[in-house]
Design an enzyme around this catalytic site. Structure first.
Site, short mmCIF file in Angstrom:
data_model
loop_
_atom_site.label_atom_id
_atom_site.label_comp_id
_atom_site.label_asym_id
_atom_site.label_seq_id
_atom_site.Cartn_x
_atom_site.Cartn_y
_atom_site.Cartn_z
N HIS A 1 12.10 32.75 -10.97
CA HIS A 1 11.44 33.97 -11.44
C HIS A 1 11.18 34.91 -10.27
O HIS A 1 11.41 36.11 -10.35
CB HIS A 1 10.06 33.64 -12.07
CG HIS A 1 10.10 32.87 -13.32
ND1 HIS A 1 9.32 31.74 -13.49
CD2 HIS A 1 10.75 33.05 -14.49
CE1 HIS A 1 9.51 31.26 -14.71
NE2 HIS A 1 10.38 32.04 -15.33
N ARG A 55 20.76 32.58 -16.26
CA ARG A 55 21.13 31.35 -15.56
C ARG A 55 22.52 30.87 -15.95
O ARG A 55 23.24 30.33 -15.15
CB ARG A 55 20.12 30.25 -15.86
CG ARG A 55 18.74 30.53 -15.32
CD ARG A 55 17.77 29.50 -15.79
NE ARG A 55 17.61 29.63 -17.24
CZ ARG A 55 16.63 29.11 -17.95
NH1 ARG A 55 15.72 28.38 -17.36
NH2 ARG A 55 16.55 29.30 -19.24
N LYS A 95 1.37 28.69 -28.87
CA LYS A 95 1.76 27.70 -27.87
C LYS A 95 0.61 27.47 -26.89
O LYS A 95 -0.03 28.41 -26.45
CB LYS A 95 2.99 28.19 -27.08
CG LYS A 95 4.28 28.13 -27.86
CD LYS A 95 5.42 28.70 -27.06
CE LYS A 95 6.11 27.63 -26.27
NZ LYS A 95 7.31 28.14 -25.56
N SER A 155 10.61 26.75 -16.09
CA SER A 155 9.21 26.32 -16.00
C SER A 155 9.01 24.98 -16.70
O SER A 155 8.25 24.13 -16.22
CB SER A 155 8.30 27.36 -16.64
OG SER A 155 8.32 28.56 -15.91
#
Length: 169
Positions: free
Chosen positions: A27, A100, A51, A137
């Protein structure tokens, strides 16, 4: 002078959105690169009430502010709702997203097209540094929870917060 003539040059703004639970070196790489391209980079920390994160939104904001302080042009704040609304409220014409892998592109392209269709905001895709191409993460939290070494994946202040939160002092 009146109107736009008296306002001076318009700042080039972009946003880097995400949950950042926690922020990783991947990040940080994208934010650092965006900070070289834009006058102001907003880091928008997503609030998802459905969440439960490892860190609270306020803790994430604090960690991000600490690790981006050296750039001097990064602003960090929370948001919930549509990212395009966040952009409209702050006159941000561009979203910067790291990619990614090809699998990221499929989802992110759909989001970019939807965001552009809703508000005209553009999305800039930045290929992730190969060093961080596998990094997320979620993986950091899982490896850290099992006692694995993630010191090369997160900034030191984040590592310290992870260890403290997971009871790995």
């Amino acid at each position: 002078m009146t109107g736009s003539e008296s306002e001076g040059p318009k700042l080039r703004r972009a946003v880097c959105p995400g949950s950042f639970d926690p922020i990783t070196n991947g990040h940080l790489d994208i934010i650092a690169r965006a900070s070289k391209l834009y006058d102001v980079v907003h880091v928008a920390v997503m609030i998802n009430k459905s969440k439960q994160g490892l860190f609270t939104v306020d803790e994430r904001i604090d960690l991000i502010r600490q690790v981006t302080a050296e750039y001097g042009n990064v602003e960090v704040e929370a948001f919930h709702g549509l990212l395009v609304d966040f952009c409209k409220e702050r006159d941000i014409p561009a979203i910067v997203k790291g990619l990614r892998a090809v699998s990221d592109f499929d989802y992110e392209l759909q989001m970019a097209q939807m965001n552009n269709g809703l508000s005209g905001v553009e999305t800039l895709f930045v290929p992730t540094n190969p060093t961080y191409s596998f990094l997320s993460s979620s993986l950091v939290k899982e490896v850290a929870a099992w006692g694995g070494d993630v010191s090369h994946l997160v900034p030191p202040v984040v590592l310290e917060a992870l260890h403290k939160r997971l009871g790995k002092d």
